[in-house]
Design an enzyme around this catalytic site. Structure first.
Site, PDB file in Angstrom:
ATOM      1  CB  CYS A  95     -69.163 -69.738  54.689  1.00 60.14           C
ATOM      2  SG  CYS A  95     -69.520 -68.888  56.223  1.00 60.14           S
ATOM      3  CB  CYS A  98     -66.487 -70.021  57.311  1.00 62.03           C
ATOM      4  SG  CYS A  98     -68.177 -70.624  57.476  1.00 62.03           S
TER       5      CYS A  98
END
Length: 172
Positions: A95, A98
């Protein structure tokens, strides 16, 4: 040693064969037909030089992360039985957003040291915990106080969103 390619012909024009330094390349495809449509011309070079570039440098992160990784084995001890409020970022290694949230959480961990503990949980490898808290996407930040979930911030948000949620938990 130069390796020459097969002869080159195209319905648009004809040109001499290419000479390449890489013997693994045996032919070069003809230029796309749409080049003429846009008034562009393709003038092949007689030689293409391939130079050996040095390998790209490896970049290592020199900062020490302030938020510690929590796992299923340490969840109860570190999160649910904590005497101070706890912030947990649910993330995944694939991700991109993230990574941005990691930086913000590290800043918050340094600023709120002693008042809030910050942790990160890999949602893919600790899927049971993620399912228990209904985590459907990452990044998600959950705030706990006295073992209970008090607040959540879903998605990549500015630092002020996280700070606001922390202040609410600290004052309640």
């Amino acid at each position: 040693m130069m390796a020459s390619c097969a002869s080159y012909s195209s319905p648009l024009y004809s040109s001499p064969p290419f000479a390449l330094q890489n013997p693994k390349i045996s032919s070069i495809p003809s230029p796309p037909q749409w080049l003429n449509h846009f008034g562009l011309t393709f003038q092949p070079k007689k030689r293409i030089r391939v130079r050996n570039l040095p390998p790209s440098p490896t970049v290592f992160c020199l900062r020490d992360p302030k938020a510690t990784v929590v796992t299923g084995n340490s969840w109860d001890k570190l999160i649910l039985n904590s005497e101070v409020p706890v912030l947990v970022e649910f993330y995944a290694s694939w991700c991109g957003p993230c990574r941005m949230v990691h930086r913000v959480i590290d800043e918050i961990a340094a600023e709120y040291a002693g008042r809030v503990k910050c942790f990160m949980l890999h949602a893919d490898s600790e899927s049971e915990i993620a399912e228990n808290y209904d985590i459907k996407a990452v990044p998600v930040v959950l705030l706990f106080k006295n073992g209970e979930k008090r607040d959540s911030v879903v998605g990549t948000m500015p630092k002020e969103f996280y700070v606001s949620a922390i202040e609410k938990v600290l004052t309640s």
